[in-house]
Design a protein around this motif. Structure first.
Motif, short mmCIF file in Angstrom:
data_model
loop_
_atom_site.label_atom_id
_atom_site.label_comp_id
_atom_site.label_asym_id
_atom_site.label_seq_id
_atom_site.Cartn_x
_atom_site.Cartn_y
_atom_site.Cartn_z
N LYS A 199 -7.53 5.67 -9.64
CA LYS A 199 -7.61 6.68 -8.43
C LYS A 199 -7.29 6.46 -7.21
O LYS A 199 -6.44 7.13 -6.64
CB LYS A 199 -9.15 7.04 -8.38
CG LYS A 199 -9.47 8.27 -7.63
CD LYS A 199 -11.09 8.42 -7.37
CE LYS A 199 -11.39 9.57 -6.55
NZ LYS A 199 -12.77 9.62 -6.47
N ASP A 200 -7.55 5.00 -6.84
CA ASP A 200 -6.84 4.61 -5.75
C ASP A 200 -5.30 4.55 -5.33
O ASP A 200 -4.84 5.12 -4.59
CB ASP A 200 -7.39 3.04 -5.45
CG ASP A 200 -6.78 2.36 -4.10
OD1 ASP A 200 -6.87 3.03 -2.91
OD2 ASP A 200 -6.22 1.48 -4.07
N LEU A 201 -4.74 4.07 -6.50
CA LEU A 201 -3.20 4.06 -6.74
C LEU A 201 -2.44 5.40 -6.71
O LEU A 201 -1.55 5.36 -6.33
CB LEU A 201 -2.71 3.13 -7.58
CG LEU A 201 -3.02 1.50 -7.60
CD1 LEU A 201 -2.60 0.73 -8.52
CD2 LEU A 201 -2.24 0.90 -6.24
N GLU A 202 -3.14 6.31 -7.44
CA GLU A 202 -2.84 7.61 -7.21
C GLU A 202 -3.09 8.30 -6.20
O GLU A 202 -2.74 9.61 -6.53
CB GLU A 202 -3.32 8.03 -8.61
CG GLU A 202 -2.74 7.68 -9.96
CD GLU A 202 -2.97 8.08 -11.26
OE1 GLU A 202 -2.57 8.03 -12.51
OE2 GLU A 202 -4.15 8.86 -11.33
N ASP A 203 -3.85 8.10 -5.42
CA ASP A 203 -4.20 8.68 -4.25
C ASP A 203 -3.12 8.92 -3.08
O ASP A 203 -2.68 7.97 -2.75
CB ASP A 203 -5.36 8.31 -3.54
CG ASP A 203 -6.16 9.13 -2.44
OD1 ASP A 203 -5.71 10.14 -2.06
OD2 ASP A 203 -7.06 8.67 -1.97
N LYS A 262 -6.22 5.85 4.11
CA LYS A 262 -7.68 5.36 3.73
C LYS A 262 -7.77 4.04 3.87
O LYS A 262 -9.09 3.37 3.83
CB LYS A 262 -8.29 5.84 2.55
CG LYS A 262 -8.20 7.73 2.56
CD LYS A 262 -8.80 7.90 1.11
CE LYS A 262 -8.69 9.49 0.92
NZ LYS A 262 -9.01 9.79 -0.34
N SER A 263 -6.78 3.20 3.95
CA SER A 263 -6.89 1.88 3.92
C SER A 263 -7.33 1.11 5.06
O SER A 263 -7.20 1.51 6.30
CB SER A 263 -5.67 0.92 3.51
OG SER A 263 -4.72 1.15 4.78
N ARG A 288 -3.64 7.31 0.00
CA ARG A 288 -4.27 5.69 -0.08
C ARG A 288 -4.05 4.98 1.11
O ARG A 288 -5.06 4.18 1.65
CB ARG A 288 -3.31 5.13 -1.45
CG ARG A 288 -3.88 3.65 -1.75
CD ARG A 288 -3.08 3.03 -2.56
NE ARG A 288 -3.52 1.73 -2.94
CZ ARG A 288 -2.63 0.66 -3.35
NH1 ARG A 288 -1.53 0.86 -3.33
NH2 ARG A 288 -3.33 -0.53 -3.56
N LEU A 323 0.72 -1.23 -0.10
CA LEU A 323 0.13 0.09 0.09
C LEU A 323 0.87 1.45 -0.15
O LEU A 323 0.44 2.38 -0.57
CB LEU A 323 -0.96 0.07 1.40
CG LEU A 323 -2.14 -0.87 1.31
CD1 LEU A 323 -2.77 -1.00 2.50
CD2 LEU A 323 -3.16 -0.52 -0.02
#
Length: 484
Positions: free
Chosen positions: A203-207, A213-214, A210, A64
Motif C-alpha cells: 500500500k505504501d509503495l503504490e500510494d 506523507k514521508s 507516498r 521515495l
C-alpha cells in the motif's frame, strides 16, 4: 547664516541625528543577527541544512520518489503467488480439499471394515479360493460363506465410496499436491502476501502521495518553511555583508546614558582624581579662575549638564610652592572623571556632547593617567568658542621635554547641535572623529599607559564679561575594547 550655508551646500559632518540613528540601527541589526544566530530556529535550520544535503538523505528522497512496488522482490513474490493460485492443479487441489472427501477417505482407510474387506478380497483373489469354488460342495463350504460376506461388504456405502473416489483423477491430483514442495511454496507465499506487513508495504509503495506523507518530506517542508520566514530572509540577505565588521570588532567596557536622577558615584567623581585620592576633597590648579562644585552637575532628560556659573564660591588651589591655598572664586563649574572607577589602554571612546559658545570658557573631553602627561584631548573648546576645537595629545620625551601634537578642528558651529566626538587609540595610532568623520590622526608619540575619562569646563583667564551660565552637556559616553 552657518546653518543656512550647511543646509545649502552640505556640512562637513553628517547630521548627528542621522548618524546616530544609522549607528543605532547598525547595532540593533547586529544584535538581531547575533540573536538569530543563537536562536533555536537557526540551530534547527543548521541541523536540517546538514541533513537534507547529506548523501544518505538525498538517496532516500530519490528512492521515495522513484521506487515502485513492481520493482521490488515483494512484487515478484506476489506474482509467483498469483500464478500458483491460478494454476489448475492447485485450484483442483483446494476445491477437492474443500469437499471434505479427503477426510472421509482417510477415515475409511483407517477403519476395521476396510481392513476386513481388503483381507477377504485378497483371499477371494487367491488360488485357494478358486480351488474351493470349483468343488461340488462349494455352497456348503466356509469359502462360500466368506464370498457372501465379501459381496455384502462390496455393497457397503463407505467401501463403495472409498474405491470410487480413490480411482478418480481429482483424488490422484490431490495426493500428488498434498505435502509437496509446490504446495509448501504456495502456502509460504500466501502467508507472506496476506500478512499485515506485506499489505502495508504494498500500500505504501503504490500510494501516489507516498513521498508527501514521508518524514523526509516533512523535514524538507520544515527546512523550507524556516527559509521563508522574514527573519531568515533578512538574515540571508545581510549575513555575508561587511556591515558589522566594525561593530563586531569592539565590545563595550564602560558606558553611561545618565538616565538616573543623580550622577552615578560608582562611576564618576567630581573634581580632580588626586584631590579625591589624597584629600577626599576638591581643588583646582593655580591658573584656574573657577572652582568645581557638585551643585553644578545636573542630570535632566537623560543628559548630564556640567554648568559654569557666575557667583562667589570658596575652595582650595594647588600651588606647587605653597601647597593647598584657600581662595574665593567668582565662578563655579564642574568636572567629572572616572579616575577611581575606570581606566583603559587602547580602544575606542565616544561621547555625544553639546557645548555652549562661551569663549574663553574651556569645555573639554580628555583622558589622562597617573601623571599630568601623557594626556589626550578628544576635544578642547576655548578661544575659538564653538567655531572650532583643539584635538591632540600632550606627551613628554626622554629628556622631559613637552611634546604637543594638536590640530584645530572646524567645519561647523559645534554649539548648534549635539555631536558625537570619538577617539580610536591603538598601539601605533590615534584617530579623532566627529560623527564618524576622521578629523585628525597621529602616528608618533602614542601614549602607552591606561587613562581615565574627564569632562570639564575651565576658565583660565581673568575676564570682565562672559556669557554665563554655560553648559557642557553629555548625552552619553561609551568606551570599547577590541575583542580578543
Amino acid at each position: 547664516m552657518a546653518s543656512f550655508l550647511n543646509s545649502l551646500f552640505g556640512s562637513k559632518y553628517p547630521q548627528t541625528a542621522k548618524y546616530e540613528a544609522e549607528q543605532e540601527k547598525l547595532k540593533s541589526d547586529y544584535q538581531r543577527l547575533i540573536d538569530f544566530e543563537n536562536s533555536s530556529n537557526y540551530n534547527r535550520f543548521k541541523e536540517l541544512d546538514t541533513l537534507v544535503h547529506s548523501g544518505d538523505f538525498i538517496k532516500k528522497v530519490e528512492q521515495l520518489k522513484s521506487e515502485k512496488f513492481k520493482d521490488t522482490p515483494e512484487y515478484r513474490k506476489l506474482k509467483d503467488f498469483e500464478s500458483l493460485r491460478k494454476s489448475s492443479d492447485l485450484k483442483k487441489y483446494f476445491k477437492y480439499k474443500a469437499s471434505h472427501n479427503p477426510e472421509r477417505i482417510n477415515s475409511i482407510a483407517q477403519s476395521d471394515i476396510l481392513k476386513q474387506y481388503s483381507e477377504i478380497k485378497k483371499w477371494i483373489d487367491s488360488a485357494e479360493f478358486r480351488e474351493a469354488k470349483s468343488k461340488k460342495d462349494y455352497k456348503k463350504s466356509e469359502a462360500y460363506t466368506k464370498f457372501k460376506e465379501f459381496k455384502s461388504l462390496q455393497k457397503d456405502s463407505d467401501i463403495k465410496f472409498y474405491y470410487k473416489e480413490t480411482n478418480k483423477a481429482i483424488y490422484k491430483n490431490f495426493i500428488n499436491i498434498d505435502n509437496s514442495e509446490r504446495l509448501a511454496t504456495f502456502e509460504s507465499l500466501k502467508e507472506e502476501v496476506e500478512s499485515a506487513d506485506f499489505i502495508a508495504f504494498k500500500k505504501d509503495l503504490e500510494d501516489p502521495k507516498r513521498f508527501a506523507k514521508s518524514k523526509e518530506h516533512a523535514l524538507i517542508s520544515e527546512y523550507e518553511d524556516i527559509k521563508k520566514t522574514p527573519e531568515f530572509k533578512w538574515f540571508e540577505k545581510i549575513k555575508n555583508k561587511d556591515l558589522f565588521k566594525e561593530i563586531d570588532k569592539w565590545q563595550v567596557t564602560f558606558e553611561d546614558d545618565f538616565d538616573s536622577a543623580q550622577i552615578d558615584q560608582n562611576k564618576w567623581i567630581n573634581g580632580y582624581y588626586w584631590g579625591k585620592a589624597l584629600l577626599n576633597d576638591v581643588y583646582v590648579l593655580k591658573d584656574e579662575k573657577q572652582f568645581f562644585s557638585d551643585s553644578n552637575i545636573q542630570l535632566r532628560d537623560s543628559v548630564a549638564h556640567l554648568t559654569t556659573k557666575e557667583g562667589k564660591i570658596k575652595g582650595k588651589v594647588w600651588d606647587d610652592k605653597l601647597g593647598f591655598v584657600p581662595k574665593e572664586f567668582n565662578f563655579s563649574s564642574a568636572l567629572i572623571s572616572t579616575g577611581q572607577s575606570f581606566r583603559q589602554l587602547y580602544g575606542k571612546f565616544e561621547a555625544k556632547v553639546k557645548v555652549n559658545d562661551s569663549s574663553p570658557l574651556n569645555h573639554a573631553f580628555w583622558m589622562v593617567g597617573e601623571s599630568i602627561a601623557p594626556q589626550i584631548d578628544i576635544f578642547r573648546f576655548a578661544e575659538g568658542g564653538a567655531k572650532n576645537f583643539k584635538a591632540g595629545s600632550h606627551t613628554i620625551d626622554n629628556s622631559n621635554n613637552a611634546l604637543h601634537n594638536v590640530t584645530t578642528v572646524n567645519g561647523v558651529k559645534f554649539d548648534s547641535d549635539y555631536y558625537i566626538y570619538g577617539l580610536e587609540w591603538s598601539k601605533d595610532k590615534l584617530t579623532w572623529t566627529v560623527n564618524g568623520v576622521t578629523v585628525h590622526e597621529q602616528t608618533k608619540n602614542i601614549p602607552q599607559h591606561p587613562m581615565y575619562l574627564v569632562f570639564s569646563s575651565h576658565l583660565l583667564k581673568d575676564v570682565e564679561k562672559i556669557n554665563l551660565p554655560s553648559a557642557l552637556s553629555v548625552d552619553w559616553i561609551r568606551c570599547y575594547q577590541q575583542r580578543a
